[in-house]
Design a protein around this motif. Structure first.
Motif, mmCIF file in Angstrom:
data_model
loop_
_atom_site.group_PDB
_atom_site.id
_atom_site.type_symbol
_atom_site.label_atom_id
_atom_site.label_comp_id
_atom_site.label_asym_id
_atom_site.label_seq_id
_atom_site.Cartn_x
_atom_site.Cartn_y
_atom_site.Cartn_z
ATOM 1 N N LEU A 77 13.723 -32.337 14.228
ATOM 2 C CA LEU A 77 14.962 -32.129 13.480
ATOM 3 C C LEU A 77 15.403 -33.435 12.841
ATOM 4 O O LEU A 77 15.171 -34.512 13.386
ATOM 5 C CB LEU A 77 16.070 -31.607 14.402
ATOM 6 C CG LEU A 77 15.808 -30.261 15.062
ATOM 7 C CD1 LEU A 77 17.005 -29.843 15.909
ATOM 8 C CD2 LEU A 77 15.501 -29.195 14.021
ATOM 9 N N SER A 78 16.057 -33.320 11.709
ATOM 10 C CA SER A 78 16.524 -34.488 10.972
ATOM 11 C C SER A 78 17.960 -34.239 10.511
ATOM 12 O O SER A 78 18.249 -33.199 9.910
ATOM 13 C CB SER A 78 15.613 -34.720 9.766
ATOM 14 O OG SER A 78 15.990 -35.884 9.090
ATOM 15 N N ARG A 103 21.783 -39.515 20.535
ATOM 16 C CA ARG A 103 21.900 -40.596 19.549
ATOM 17 C C ARG A 103 23.318 -40.633 19.006
ATOM 18 O O ARG A 103 23.987 -39.597 18.937
ATOM 19 C CB ARG A 103 20.939 -40.363 18.383
ATOM 20 C CG ARG A 103 19.486 -40.081 18.761
ATOM 21 C CD ARG A 103 18.620 -41.302 18.889
ATOM 22 N NE ARG A 103 18.469 -42.035 17.670
ATOM 23 C CZ ARG A 103 17.585 -41.774 16.711
ATOM 24 N NH1 ARG A 103 16.761 -40.752 16.829
ATOM 25 N NH2 ARG A 103 17.522 -42.536 15.638
ATOM 26 N N ASP A 104 23.768 -41.811 18.601
ATOM 27 C CA ASP A 104 25.054 -41.960 17.923
ATOM 28 C C ASP A 104 24.806 -42.023 16.422
ATOM 29 O O ASP A 104 23.772 -42.524 15.969
ATOM 30 C CB ASP A 104 25.769 -43.234 18.377
ATOM 31 C CG ASP A 104 26.297 -43.135 19.805
ATOM 32 O OD1 ASP A 104 26.557 -42.001 20.258
ATOM 33 O OD2 ASP A 104 26.441 -44.176 20.454
ATOM 34 N N MET A 105 25.774 -41.505 15.654
ATOM 35 C CA MET A 105 25.636 -41.471 14.202
ATOM 36 C C MET A 105 26.877 -42.092 13.553
ATOM 37 O O MET A 105 27.989 -41.968 14.066
ATOM 38 C CB MET A 105 25.438 -40.033 13.725
ATOM 39 C CG MET A 105 24.186 -39.396 14.333
ATOM 40 S SD MET A 105 23.709 -37.812 13.593
ATOM 41 C CE MET A 105 25.087 -36.777 13.976
ATOM 42 N N ILE A 113 18.557 -39.382 10.960
ATOM 43 C CA ILE A 113 18.427 -39.435 12.413
ATOM 44 C C ILE A 113 17.479 -38.305 12.792
ATOM 45 O O ILE A 113 17.827 -37.125 12.730
ATOM 46 C CB ILE A 113 19.799 -39.251 13.115
ATOM 47 C CG1 ILE A 113 20.824 -40.265 12.611
ATOM 48 C CG2 ILE A 113 19.641 -39.296 14.630
ATOM 49 C CD1 ILE A 113 20.506 -41.707 12.919
ATOM 50 N N ASP A 114 16.260 -38.676 13.165
ATOM 51 C CA ASP A 114 15.222 -37.694 13.459
ATOM 52 C C ASP A 114 14.979 -37.603 14.954
ATOM 53 O O ASP A 114 14.988 -38.617 15.655
ATOM 54 C CB ASP A 114 13.906 -38.097 12.783
ATOM 55 C CG ASP A 114 14.042 -38.249 11.285
ATOM 56 O OD1 ASP A 114 14.859 -37.535 10.683
ATOM 57 O OD2 ASP A 114 13.327 -39.090 10.710
ATOM 58 N N SER A 115 14.743 -36.376 15.428
ATOM 59 C CA SER A 115 14.373 -36.215 16.833
ATOM 60 C C SER A 115 12.953 -36.736 17.020
ATOM 61 O O SER A 115 12.132 -36.657 16.105
ATOM 62 C CB SER A 115 14.474 -34.750 17.254
ATOM 63 O OG SER A 115 13.545 -33.944 16.557
ATOM 64 N N LYS A 116 12.686 -37.271 18.179
ATOM 65 C CA LYS A 116 11.342 -37.764 18.489
ATOM 66 C C LYS A 116 10.488 -36.653 19.084
ATOM 67 O O LYS A 116 9.276 -36.780 19.175
ATOM 68 C CB LYS A 116 11.431 -38.939 19.458
ATOM 69 C CG LYS A 116 12.090 -40.149 18.845
ATOM 70 C CD LYS A 116 12.168 -41.304 19.818
ATOM 71 C CE LYS A 116 12.805 -42.485 19.118
ATOM 72 N NZ LYS A 116 13.829 -43.122 19.895
ATOM 73 N N TYR A 121 17.406 -27.020 19.273
ATOM 74 C CA TYR A 121 18.848 -27.113 19.045
ATOM 75 C C TYR A 121 19.272 -28.569 18.872
ATOM 76 O O TYR A 121 18.629 -29.484 19.375
ATOM 77 C CB TYR A 121 19.626 -26.557 20.251
ATOM 78 C CG TYR A 121 19.157 -25.211 20.702
ATOM 79 C CD1 TYR A 121 19.557 -24.054 20.043
ATOM 80 C CD2 TYR A 121 18.303 -25.084 21.801
ATOM 81 C CE1 TYR A 121 19.120 -22.813 20.460
ATOM 82 C CE2 TYR A 121 17.863 -23.850 22.227
ATOM 83 C CZ TYR A 121 18.265 -22.710 21.559
ATOM 84 O OH TYR A 121 17.831 -21.486 21.969
ATOM 85 N N ALA A 122 20.420 -28.727 18.198
ATOM 86 C CA ALA A 122 21.095 -30.020 18.143
ATOM 87 C C ALA A 122 22.577 -29.744 18.396
ATOM 88 O O ALA A 122 23.120 -28.744 17.933
ATOM 89 C CB ALA A 122 20.896 -30.689 16.789
#
Length: 149
Positions: A77-78, A103-105, A113-116, A121-122
């Motif tokens: 996810l991005s 992660r903080d944004m 901000i991409d998931s590794k 879900y996010a």
């Protein structure tokens, strides 16, 4: 000639009104998720339009509230913070409800901000919520029943 300009202005204005009519709002479903006995009121973004809009254009987010982004399948996810004024934290969550990353944004940032990990879900919340509630990677999110896999 003066009437010509007024008429032209009115015609152009009429044509632009649908595009000017404020920011698009999408009515999202609301529900609750539970993480370590913490109840979080959420809006659910499950359509492409809802996910694209996310929390953009908002000036605040109530305490103990957030937005759950639901995807059809596991993927990387991005997210970005374009037109998002609220400092947020995001948790990337696997299809079985386990938090894989937090992660903080930064508001208004265009940084991706991409998931590794491949996740389903996010969950976006006010920045610092996860830390304040001692929620960590590996914790289980009890999702609304419709989304439990």
């Amino acid at each position: 000639m003066n009437h010509f300009y007024k008429l032209t202005f009115l015609i152009i204005l009429c044509l632009l009104i649908p595009f000017i009519s404020c920011k698009s709002t999408v009515s999202n479903k609301r529900d609750i998720v539970i993480i370590n006995e913490n109840r979080l009121n959420i809006e659910i973004a499950e359509t492409e339009k809802q996910r694209s809009l996310g929390l953009m254009h908002r000036k605040n987010l109530d305490k103990d509230s957030g937005m759950l982004f639901v995807f059809e399948n596991d993927r990387i996810l991005s997210f970005w913070m374009k037109d998002t004024y609220i400092p947020l934290s995001i948790a990337f969550i696997s299809s079985d409800g386990v938090i894989k990353e937090i992660r903080d944004m930064t508001p208004l940032s265009l940084e991706s901000i991409d998931s590794k990990n491949y996740v389903r879900y996010a969950l976006e919340v006010n920045k610092g919520y996860f830390q304040e509630k001692n929620i960590m990677v590996g914790d289980m999110v009890i999702l609304p029943e419709k989304y439990r896999r």
